[in-house]
Motif scaffolding. Structure first.
Motif, short mmCIF file in Angstrom:
data_model
loop_
_atom_site.label_atom_id
_atom_site.label_comp_id
_atom_site.label_asym_id
_atom_site.label_seq_id
_atom_site.Cartn_x
_atom_site.Cartn_y
_atom_site.Cartn_z
N TYR A 247 13.75 7.90 5.49
CA TYR A 247 13.04 6.63 5.39
C TYR A 247 11.94 6.65 4.32
O TYR A 247 11.35 5.61 4.02
CB TYR A 247 12.47 6.25 6.76
CG TYR A 247 13.58 6.06 7.78
CD1 TYR A 247 14.44 4.96 7.68
CD2 TYR A 247 13.80 6.98 8.79
CE1 TYR A 247 15.48 4.79 8.58
CE2 TYR A 247 14.84 6.81 9.69
CZ TYR A 247 15.67 5.72 9.59
OH TYR A 247 16.70 5.55 10.48
N THR A 248 11.68 7.82 3.73
CA THR A 248 10.72 7.84 2.62
C THR A 248 11.27 7.10 1.40
O THR A 248 10.51 6.69 0.53
CB THR A 248 10.35 9.29 2.22
OG1 THR A 248 11.54 9.97 1.78
CG2 THR A 248 9.73 10.04 3.38
N GLN A 249 12.58 6.92 1.36
CA GLN A 249 13.16 6.18 0.24
C GLN A 249 12.66 4.74 0.22
O GLN A 249 12.54 4.13 -0.86
CB GLN A 249 14.69 6.19 0.31
CG GLN A 249 15.34 5.58 -0.94
CD GLN A 249 16.86 5.70 -0.94
OE1 GLN A 249 17.44 6.44 -0.13
NE2 GLN A 249 17.51 4.96 -1.82
N LEU A 250 12.36 4.19 1.39
CA LEU A 250 11.84 2.82 1.44
C LEU A 250 10.49 2.73 0.74
O LEU A 250 10.19 1.76 0.04
CB LEU A 250 11.72 2.36 2.89
CG LEU A 250 11.30 0.89 3.10
CD1 LEU A 250 12.28 -0.04 2.41
CD2 LEU A 250 11.20 0.57 4.59
N LEU A 251 9.66 3.77 0.90
CA LEU A 251 8.36 3.79 0.23
C LEU A 251 8.54 3.82 -1.28
O LEU A 251 7.85 3.10 -2.02
CB LEU A 251 7.54 5.00 0.69
CG LEU A 251 7.24 5.09 2.19
CD1 LEU A 251 6.49 6.38 2.50
CD2 LEU A 251 6.44 3.88 2.65
N TRP A 252 9.47 4.66 -1.75
CA TRP A 252 9.75 4.72 -3.18
C TRP A 252 10.26 3.37 -3.69
O TRP A 252 9.89 2.92 -4.78
CB TRP A 252 10.78 5.81 -3.47
CG TRP A 252 10.25 7.20 -3.43
CD1 TRP A 252 10.50 8.16 -2.49
CD2 TRP A 252 9.38 7.81 -4.39
NE1 TRP A 252 9.84 9.32 -2.80
CE2 TRP A 252 9.14 9.14 -3.95
CE3 TRP A 252 8.77 7.38 -5.56
CZ2 TRP A 252 8.34 10.03 -4.65
CZ3 TRP A 252 7.96 8.25 -6.27
CH2 TRP A 252 7.75 9.56 -5.81
N SER A 253 11.14 2.73 -2.92
CA SER A 253 11.72 1.46 -3.35
C SER A 253 10.67 0.37 -3.44
O SER A 253 10.68 -0.44 -4.38
CB SER A 253 12.84 1.04 -2.38
OG SER A 253 13.92 1.94 -2.45
N VAL A 254 9.77 0.31 -2.46
CA VAL A 254 8.69 -0.69 -2.51
C VAL A 254 7.80 -0.43 -3.72
O VAL A 254 7.45 -1.36 -4.46
CB VAL A 254 7.87 -0.65 -1.21
CG1 VAL A 254 6.62 -1.53 -1.35
CG2 VAL A 254 8.72 -1.13 -0.03
N LEU A 255 7.44 0.85 -3.96
CA LEU A 255 6.57 1.20 -5.07
C LEU A 255 7.22 0.87 -6.42
O LEU A 255 6.61 0.22 -7.29
CB LEU A 255 6.21 2.69 -5.01
CG LEU A 255 5.32 3.22 -6.15
CD1 LEU A 255 3.97 2.53 -6.13
CD2 LEU A 255 5.16 4.73 -6.04
#
Length: 294
Positions: A247-255
């Motif tokens: 789910y850390t990919q969601l943080l990268w995608s938002v950033l």
């Protein structure tokens, strides 16, 4: 704590986080190419052309005798087609949707796997797990919001990507007990390349700048290196230890979406993504409770 056990796990977690950063950059590159006017199908072709070249350089009949032999050729072909379908639909959806939107919908793939694992793999879910799956799909509905205005065709493409990816995971599990990992890796990109190559005369457009050419090649490199890091991560830490970090990919995608495209996820995307992630983490906790800790 035993340092000899902790260090490989920490290395695996670091590799998993690196994997997801690469995958987020892959999606961002594909979106940038689409916004620049490059046909997403051409991006898909380059994704597989570069991947097949890189994989074949290391996994081939010379370096790995017998790697092309498979006991389930039809299943390898289906798996490769599902991976191609997932990639192509995702790249097409990214023309219109934010990175966070497409990824949030794709997070429903593990829920779909849990739902269909019973009839297809004999891995039946408990009533609690089925309830968590239902809640997770409610989260997807919050993101999509059918009935509240017209549903964007791009949302349907993203849902198709999610379904293709879910069944890709199921076929991968099925093949795990049949063929070697090297054999499965060898066949992974071949179907996509075989489908796209005949279409090349109709989808080919000259990107027109070295920067866009670099992005096209970069899409293949990011995907291939990301999958390589994923394999390395699973070699160092159990899957149930690594899974929460997906789910850390969601943080990268938002950033990346904000920095590169000025995208700010709306509240419905954030609420729906939170529900999907919570459901996925609950399923993971149930899985951790069923399996002995290593």
């Amino acid at each position: 704590m035993d340092v000899g056990i902790a260090n490989p796990r920490l290395a695996g977690i670091a590799l998993m986080c690196g994997t997801l950063a690469f995958f987020a950059c892959l999606d961002a590159s594909a979106k940038a190419l689409a916004l620049a006017g490059v046909d997403p199908l051409l991006t898909t072709f380059m994704r597989y052309a570069v991947s097949v070249v890189m994989v074949t350089a290391f996994i081939n009949p010379v370096t790995r005798p017998g790697v092309v032999r498979t006991r389930r050729l039809w299943l390898q072909v289906v798996r490769s087609l599902l991976l191609f379908g997932s990639t192509a639909l995702n790249f097409l959806a990214l023309r219109k949707l934010q990175l966070a939107e497409t990824l949030s919908i794709q997070f429903a793939a593990p829920l779909t796997v849990a739902l269909f694992a019973g009839p297809l793999l004999g891995e039946w879910s408990s009533p609690r797990r089925l309830a968590a799956i239902g809640v997770g799909f409610i989260g997807v509905l919050v993101i999509v919001r059918p009935g509240i205005g017209p549903v964007q065709p791009a949302v349907l493409l993203s849902l198709g990507n999610m379904l293709c990816y879910a069944f890709y995971i199921i076929t991968t599990r099925k093949l795990a007990g049949i063929d070697s990992t090297a054999t499965t890796m060898f066949y992974s990109g071949l179907a996509g390349l075989a489908v796209m190559t005949p279409l090349l005369p109709w989808i080919w457009t000259d990107p027109g700048s070295p920067g866009l050419w670099a992005l096209l090649v970069g899409v293949g490199l990011l995907g291939t290196i990301g999958h390589w890091l994923l394999v390395m991560a699973h070699a160092r830490a159990p899957a149930n230890v690594l899974a929460p970090f997906l789910y850390t990919q969601l943080l990268w995608s938002v950033l990346l979406g904000y920095l590169l495209f000025g995208d700010v996820p709306n509240r419905w995307t954030l609420i729906g993504a939170s529900v999907v992630v919570a459901s996925g983490l609950y399923l993971l906790s149930q899985e951790r409770g069923r399996r002995p800790q290593l």
